[in-house]
Design a protein around this motif. Sequence first.
Motif, PDB file in Angstrom:
ATOM      1  N   MET A 116       0.951  -1.196   0.098  1.00 17.35           N
ATOM      2  CA  MET A 116       0.209  -0.112   0.029  1.00 17.35           C
ATOM      3  C   MET A 116       0.789   1.076   0.077  1.00 17.35           C
ATOM      4  O   MET A 116       1.859   1.268   0.592  1.00 17.35           O
ATOM      5  CB  MET A 116      -0.864   0.159   1.196  1.00 17.35           C
ATOM      6  N   HIS A 117       0.438   2.403  -0.673  1.00 19.34           N
ATOM      7  CA  HIS A 117       1.208   3.332  -1.089  1.00 19.34           C
ATOM      8  C   HIS A 117       0.503   4.409  -0.788  1.00 19.34           C
ATOM      9  O   HIS A 117      -0.105   4.998  -1.930  1.00 19.34           O
ATOM     10  CB  HIS A 117       2.327   3.489  -1.977  1.00 19.34           C
ATOM     11  N   LEU A 118      -0.071   4.949   0.313  1.00 22.67           N
ATOM     12  CA  LEU A 118      -1.251   6.218   0.187  1.00 22.67           C
ATOM     13  C   LEU A 118      -0.507   7.583   0.129  1.00 22.67           C
ATOM     14  O   LEU A 118       0.101   8.043   0.950  1.00 22.67           O
ATOM     15  CB  LEU A 118      -1.946   6.011   1.595  1.00 22.67           C
ATOM     16  N   LYS A 119      -0.829   8.071  -0.896  1.00 24.50           N
ATOM     17  CA  LYS A 119       0.124   9.262  -1.370  1.00 24.50           C
ATOM     18  C   LYS A 119      -0.852  10.347  -0.895  1.00 24.50           C
ATOM     19  O   LYS A 119      -1.846  10.471  -1.096  1.00 24.50           O
ATOM     20  CB  LYS A 119       0.408   9.290  -2.860  1.00 24.50           C
ATOM     21  N   THR A 120      -0.130  11.617  -0.650  1.00 24.47           N
ATOM     22  CA  THR A 120      -0.528  12.841  -0.733  1.00 24.47           C
ATOM     23  C   THR A 120      -0.618  13.618  -1.825  1.00 24.47           C
ATOM     24  O   THR A 120       0.446  13.508  -2.745  1.00 24.47           O
ATOM     25  CB  THR A 120       0.335  13.797   0.494  1.00 24.47           C
ATOM     26  N   LYS A 121      -1.530  14.122  -2.334  1.00 24.45           N
ATOM     27  CA  LYS A 121      -1.601  15.038  -3.630  1.00 24.45           C
ATOM     28  C   LYS A 121      -1.146  16.312  -3.407  1.00 24.45           C
ATOM     29  O   LYS A 121      -0.926  17.176  -4.665  1.00 24.45           O
ATOM     30  CB  LYS A 121      -3.043  14.915  -4.001  1.00 24.45           C
ATOM     31  N   TYR A 169       9.419  -1.470   6.567  1.00 21.09           N
ATOM     32  CA  TYR A 169      10.422  -0.572   5.981  1.00 21.09           C
ATOM     33  C   TYR A 169      11.545  -0.132   6.396  1.00 21.09           C
ATOM     34  O   TYR A 169      13.033  -0.158   6.497  1.00 21.09           O
ATOM     35  CB  TYR A 169       9.504   0.798   5.193  1.00 21.09           C
ATOM     36  N   ASN A 170      11.190   0.209   8.111  1.00 18.01           N
ATOM     37  CA  ASN A 170      12.313   0.697   8.725  1.00 18.01           C
ATOM     38  C   ASN A 170      13.249  -0.138   9.082  1.00 18.01           C
ATOM     39  O   ASN A 170      14.626  -0.082   9.123  1.00 18.01           O
ATOM     40  CB  ASN A 170      11.692   1.060  10.178  1.00 18.01           C
ATOM     41  N   THR A 171      12.925  -1.628   9.318  1.00 16.95           N
ATOM     42  CA  THR A 171      13.909  -2.643   9.473  1.00 16.95           C
ATOM     43  C   THR A 171      14.608  -2.813   8.120  1.00 16.95           C
ATOM     44  O   THR A 171      15.713  -2.926   8.229  1.00 16.95           O
ATOM     45  CB  THR A 171      13.097  -3.909   9.667  1.00 16.95           C
ATOM     46  N   ALA A 172      14.066  -2.888   7.048  1.00 21.76           N
ATOM     47  CA  ALA A 172      14.788  -2.997   5.809  1.00 21.76           C
ATOM     48  C   ALA A 172      15.518  -1.784   5.409  1.00 21.76           C
ATOM     49  O   ALA A 172      16.747  -2.039   5.015  1.00 21.76           O
ATOM     50  CB  ALA A 172      13.605  -3.189   4.552  1.00 21.76           C
ATOM     51  N   LYS A 176      14.591   0.428  -1.006  1.00 20.46           N
ATOM     52  CA  LYS A 176      14.936   1.646  -1.696  1.00 20.46           C
ATOM     53  C   LYS A 176      14.209   2.779  -0.798  1.00 20.46           C
ATOM     54  O   LYS A 176      13.322   2.714  -0.143  1.00 20.46           O
ATOM     55  CB  LYS A 176      14.395   1.599  -3.038  1.00 20.46           C
ATOM     56  N   LEU A 177      14.695   4.162  -1.089  1.00 22.99           N
ATOM     57  CA  LEU A 177      14.072   5.226  -0.498  1.00 22.99           C
ATOM     58  C   LEU A 177      12.635   5.362  -0.598  1.00 22.99           C
ATOM     59  O   LEU A 177      12.460   5.550  -2.224  1.00 22.99           O
ATOM     60  CB  LEU A 177      15.106   6.611  -0.689  1.00 22.99           C
ATOM     61  N   ASP A 178      11.806   5.697   0.199  1.00 22.08           N
ATOM     62  CA  ASP A 178      10.479   5.978   0.123  1.00 22.08           C
ATOM     63  C   ASP A 178      10.242   7.296   0.953  1.00 22.08           C
ATOM     64  O   ASP A 178      10.193   7.011   2.279  1.00 22.08           O
ATOM     65  CB  ASP A 178       9.545   4.787   0.291  1.00 22.08           C
ATOM     66  N   LEU A 179       9.759   8.244   0.506  1.00 21.14           N
ATOM     67  CA  LEU A 179       9.884   9.442   1.315  1.00 21.14           C
ATOM     68  C   LEU A 179       8.801   9.510   2.450  1.00 21.14           C
ATOM     69  O   LEU A 179       8.881   9.934   3.478  1.00 21.14           O
ATOM     70  CB  LEU A 179       9.541  10.691   0.325  1.00 21.14           C
ATOM     71  N   ILE A 180       7.593   8.660   1.999  1.00 18.31           N
ATOM     72  CA  ILE A 180       6.506   8.407   3.168  1.00 18.31           C
ATOM     73  C   ILE A 180       6.869   7.822   4.295  1.00 18.31           C
ATOM     74  O   ILE A 180       6.906   8.253   5.250  1.00 18.31           O
ATOM     75  CB  ILE A 180       5.094   8.222   2.363  1.00 18.31           C
ATOM     76  N   TYR A 181       7.440   6.643   3.965  1.00 21.94           N
ATOM     77  CA  TYR A 181       7.885   5.758   4.896  1.00 21.94           C
ATOM     78  C   TYR A 181       8.749   6.278   5.562  1.00 21.94           C
ATOM     79  O   TYR A 181       9.211   6.039   6.773  1.00 21.94           O
ATOM     80  CB  TYR A 181       7.897   4.135   4.243  1.00 21.94           C
ATOM     81  N   GLU A 182       9.934   6.698   4.961  1.00 22.77           N
ATOM     82  CA  GLU A 182      11.215   7.399   5.617  1.00 22.77           C
ATOM     83  C   GLU A 182      10.692   8.175   6.550  1.00 22.77           C
ATOM     84  O   GLU A 182      11.458   8.365   7.622  1.00 22.77           O
ATOM     85  CB  GLU A 182      12.117   7.932   4.289  1.00 22.77           C
ATOM     86  N   ALA A 183       9.632   8.943   6.476  1.00 19.36           N
ATOM     87  CA  ALA A 183       9.425  10.001   7.428  1.00 19.36           C
ATOM     88  C   ALA A 183       9.055   9.472   8.684  1.00 19.36           C
ATOM     89  O   ALA A 183       8.710  10.089   9.692  1.00 19.36           O
ATOM     90  CB  ALA A 183       8.111  10.780   6.948  1.00 19.36           C
ATOM     91  N   MET A 184       8.503   8.161   8.699  1.00 24.64           N
ATOM     92  CA  MET A 184       7.993   7.574   9.829  1.00 24.64           C
ATOM     93  C   MET A 184       9.047   6.850  10.560  1.00 24.64           C
ATOM     94  O   MET A 184       9.168   6.499  11.881  1.00 24.64           O
ATOM     95  CB  MET A 184       7.257   6.398   9.446  1.00 24.64           C
ATOM     96  N   ARG A 185      10.578   6.932  10.194  1.00 23.81           N
ATOM     97  CA  ARG A 185      11.574   6.014  10.849  1.00 23.81           C
ATOM     98  C   ARG A 185      11.890   6.921  12.210  1.00 23.81           C
ATOM     99  O   ARG A 185      12.141   6.131  13.210  1.00 23.81           O
ATOM    100  CB  ARG A 185      12.654   6.029  10.003  1.00 23.81           C
ATOM    101  N   PRO A 235       2.818  11.516   6.931  1.00 18.06           N
ATOM    102  CA  PRO A 235       3.874  11.612   7.719  1.00 18.06           C
ATOM    103  C   PRO A 235       5.067  12.642   7.504  1.00 18.06           C
ATOM    104  O   PRO A 235       5.606  13.163   8.025  1.00 18.06           O
ATOM    105  CB  PRO A 235       4.336  10.169   8.019  1.00 18.06           C
ATOM    106  N   HIS A 236       5.037  12.695   6.002  1.00 13.79           N
ATOM    107  CA  HIS A 236       6.114  13.609   5.409  1.00 13.79           C
ATOM    108  C   HIS A 236       5.847  14.937   5.218  1.00 13.79           C
ATOM    109  O   HIS A 236       6.732  15.887   4.945  1.00 13.79           O
ATOM    110  CB  HIS A 236       6.365  12.921   4.024  1.00 13.79           C
TER     111      HIS A 236
END
Length: 431
Positions: free
Chosen positions: A1-6, A220-223, A230-239, A118-119
Amino acid sequence: MHLKTKHLALFVATALVAASATNAAAQAGAGDEGTFFIKGGTVVNPGGQKMPNTNILVRNNRIVEMGPAAQPADAKVIDATGKYIYPGMIDANTGLGLGEVGGVQTMGLRTEMGEFNPHIRALVGLNVESELLGVTRMNGVTSAITSPTGGVISGQAALINTAGWTWEDLSVAKSAGMVINLPGSGGGGRGGGRGGRGGAAASPTLVADFERFMTESKEYNTARASGSAKLDLIYEAMRPLLNKQIPAIITANGEANIRAAVAFGEKWGIRVVISGASEAWKVRKFLADKKIPLILGSLESAPGDDVPYDEIYAQPGLLYEAGVKFAFSTGAGSNARHVAFHAALAMAYGLPSDGALKALTIWPAEIFGVEKEIGSIEKGKLANFFITTGDPMDLRTQVVEVFIKGRMLADDDRHSRLYAKYKSRPLPIKP
């Protein structure tokens, strides 16, 4: 799932439009740089410490000497004899810089579309020319949390100073916490929306989406830690949240919702700060045992119909007695200058004066991890303080000088300008 901001681009672009639409020449300044020698005042720090006849030397934005410091030849001297010097106050929940005029859509930048953002960083949307920053700081409020709202994960709150040239200059903590509204859990208890949005609707789909998002963020944080993602800005913001570098700021009112917010933090292994926190006094031992800090909602709200009239005012005293750490807040931006009077209301119902000062200064600094920079007047810290004629919780007290980041602020805020303008108006012609 990748819930994007518009609308990230819109968020930033609108900030630029709002800033450029303002007449910069009329705004309050960012303060005068220099070396300052504040002479002979009584320093009042949280913890009951009073230091009469104290000199403070400010240089390069920081307090470099305190006590019987000698006056350097290059310093501008401020005579504080007979006056009091307090650490700058902190409002722990506002929308400062994110909203200027209510009801004008293009001037409201606090809420983003979508449920998982989160980003989104409040700091980069900041209107540094906001008139509200000027009137807030001239009452001794030198720092504030400014936070996004809306959705399940609203974005990253920032801790800012209330004076500066750019958003980078204003920043104390770029990401002070992640604002989260647990689905169906935030708005219970008396007062409804006090302290911000009450939380997203408790639809099963939304609950399931949130659970999935948290699970994927953790994976994602574990990976990423192992270098296999690979870098994902949305999940990266959760780290930073998942690695306990910043807390989750969760709106929760009422006993059940507060317990649910704490349980959420324990389930995902993250730090939690409860915002709103009406009826927190009912679970004060639980909160003290868990060491959960609170951001209290506005004390200038009307009491609910089904609770004792004094509950809202007496709660801070009960929390203080139980050993719960908390901070005061006004919730918006237009009244952030009044945050000291929220503490004053609590003092009238049992909160000790030192507890009030802690909750306005060092406790919010500790809650957001910046106690080495602000929150008290100490050698080495940022020079964030103000000089008064008395206790800042007393309406009769006048703030005579304000320093933020070592700069002395002129009283050129909107309120001061209007006062000077109409004070000099022509007198009516007598018939």
